[in-house]
Design a protein around this motif. Structure first.
Motif, PDB file in Angstrom:
ATOM      1  N   ASP A  88      30.802   4.160   2.133  1.00 42.68           N
ATOM      2  CA  ASP A  88      31.859   4.443   3.075  1.00 42.68           C
ATOM      3  C   ASP A  88      30.693   6.405   3.502  1.00 42.68           C
ATOM      4  O   ASP A  88      30.647   6.417   3.060  1.00 42.68           O
ATOM      5  CB  ASP A  88      32.945   4.636   2.574  1.00 42.68           C
ATOM      6  CG  ASP A  88      33.715   3.981   2.594  1.00 42.68           C
ATOM      7  OD1 ASP A  88      33.662   2.276   3.110  1.00 42.68           O
ATOM      8  OD2 ASP A  88      34.510   3.462   1.909  1.00 42.68           O
ATOM      9  N   VAL A 121      24.149   1.207   6.892  1.00 41.65           N
ATOM     10  CA  VAL A 121      25.719   1.658   8.298  1.00 41.65           C
ATOM     11  C   VAL A 121      25.731   2.460   8.816  1.00 41.65           C
ATOM     12  O   VAL A 121      24.998   3.384   9.011  1.00 41.65           O
ATOM     13  CB  VAL A 121      25.790   2.620   6.212  1.00 41.65           C
ATOM     14  CG1 VAL A 121      27.082   2.546   6.618  1.00 41.65           C
ATOM     15  CG2 VAL A 121      25.571   1.384   4.922  1.00 41.65           C
ATOM     16  N   GLY A 126      30.936   1.157   6.848  1.00 43.99           N
ATOM     17  CA  GLY A 126      31.098   0.955   5.461  1.00 43.99           C
ATOM     18  C   GLY A 126      30.304  -0.860   5.096  1.00 43.99           C
ATOM     19  O   GLY A 126      30.597  -1.177   5.816  1.00 43.99           O
TER      20      GLY A 126
END
Length: 439
Positions: A88, A121, A126
């Motif tokens: 994340d 990302v 995420g």
């Protein structure tokens, strides 16, 4: 198992070689243009300055977070293990690339998800790296640790590694199909499935006897009663459970553990799981014992819970350390009950094992040696005398097996289904025979 996700200092992000090269080229062009008085060199330096400034304007201040998730930490040999590495990005700045490196045990073979993977990302986004593989061998294994490193600002900045601790995985030994005849030397419990020599409620006919108050009418034998003009009932033998002690010889290891080619320890552990499952599902009491210096012991019990406990116990079986001596407490009455059936799973590679087997037979124990030396186990060829030495050792081992049988220890190789039936019946007949008692 999450990595910390608090705000990280600026020094968590360090320059990459790309940033150093861009700044170096920019400085060289500016200095050369100023010294030589050439405006074109300054113009060439402009894209480097703008590109570097644009990239650094989108630098993140927070480190990415990572989590290793394994769906189920228990599997069987040959079973599938699945999981994922969740990455994340808590910062609004996007990550140009994220490298995920997952380590694993050598006995966990993943089709994908191990090694080094690269992904991108987005800001406040995420991604997941899937883990899916197969467990090759029993034992306690580990997936991870996982190292995550992010690159941002168009590859100009690199984060410090984010490490996620590994996740333990328990792989239970496979249980080979095993079945044995309903033969037990001596049933000692109160109730069970094995025939005993004591009269009682059971399904085995022991004869007929005159009717006594309290006998059930359904046991009346009407043919005998009409012939004798008196009530007679069928007498039966009671059915009781028995106690089985599985002794694991862990003095030596031989062979290499490979898929389709088990070692001695693999055969001992898998045979224990198979035999224990068979007797536990029949309602008998089963205990396990290591023949080594520590002599680990699992108390006797029955049922499916004992089977799961036994599988957990088998995960910690290890071969005797070099230089250690086996214990001499194996013949204790507290360790081996006198009426228990002892199945000694051994490769017969040590004289101490044969000595213990002979001592148990002379002490009147109901003992059966299960030969767990796999077929095809041979020493590495180190000289032209290796084959000859191996043949001499095989002959000595056959003589050892013959001497054990002479003292009353049946030795049978482990071959799975039905491999112990005939020998168990012989042990049962020997137990039923009258014994000489010294006075």
């Amino acid at each position: 198992m999450r990595a910390p996700d608090e705000d990280s200092p600026v020094y968590d992000w360090v320059p990459t070689r790309a940033l150093r090269r861009a700044v170096g080229v920019l400085l060289v062009l500016l200095i050369a243009g100023a010294v030589l008085g050439r405006v074109d060199l300054v113009v060439l330096a402009t894209p480097f300055a703008l590109g570097t400034a644009w990239g650094l304007s989108r630098r993140p201040r927070l480190l990415p977070t990572a989590e290793l998730v394994v769906h189920g930490d228990v599997a069987g040999e040959g079973g599938t293990i699945t999981g994922r590495v969740a990455v994340d990005n808590p910062d609004r700045a996007p990550l140009t690339s994220v490298t995920v490196r997952t380590r694993r045990s050598e006995w966990l073979r993943f089709a994908h998800g191990t090694g080094t993977y690269v992904t991108t990302v987005a800001g406040h986004g995420g991604t997941d790296v899937l883990l899916r593989g197969r467990a090759l061998r029993w034992g306690r294994h580990r997936i991870g640790p996982v190292d995550v490193r992010a690159y941002a600002a168009d590859g100009l900045l690199r984060s410090r590694p984010v490490r996620v601790p590994g996740h333990p995985v328990r792989v239970y030994p496979v249980s080979y199909p095993f079945d044995a005849a309903d033969a037990m030397p001596k049933a000692a419990g109160i109730a069970g499935t094995h025939r005993s020599r004591r009269p009682g409620e059971g399904g085995e006919l022991a004869g007929v006897r005159p009717y006594q108050p309290g006998d059930r009418l359904r046991r009346v034998d009407w043919r005998v009663s009409l012939r004798n003009r008196e009530l007679y009932v069928n007498a039966t033998l009671s059915e009781r459970d028995a106690e089985v002690v599985l002794v694991l010889d862990v003095l030596h290891e031989a062979g290499r553990s490979r898929p389709g080619q088990p070692s001695v320890l693999d055969t001992v552990v898998r045979a224990t799981a198979s035999i224990g499952e068979h007797y536990l599902h029949r309602g008998d009491r089963v205990s396990t014992l290591e023949y080594g210096p520590a002599m680990r012991f699992l108390r006797p019990a029955t049922g499916h819970r004992q089977y799961l406990t036994m599988l957990e116990w088998l995960l910690d079986v290890r071969v005797l350390a070099a230089g250690a001596t086996p214990t001499s407490r194996l013949l204790s009455h507290r360790t081996l009950p006198p009426n228990a059936l002892v199945l000694f799973l051994t490769p017969l590679l040590d004289d101490n094992s044969a000595t213990v087997l002979a001592a148990m037979a002379r002490a009147g124990r109901f003992v059966l040696a299960v030969d767990c030396l796999p077929d095809g186990v041979r020493p590495d060829r180190v000289s032209e005398w290796t084959d000859l030495a191996y043949r001499v050792w095989r002959m000595e081992r056959e003589n050892l097996v013959g001497r054990l049988r002479e003292v009353g220890v049946p030795v049978v190789p482990w071959r799975g289904t039905g491999s112990l039936d005939e020998v168990l019946r012989d042990v049962t007949r020997m137990a039923a025979a009258p014994r000489a008692v010294l006075r």
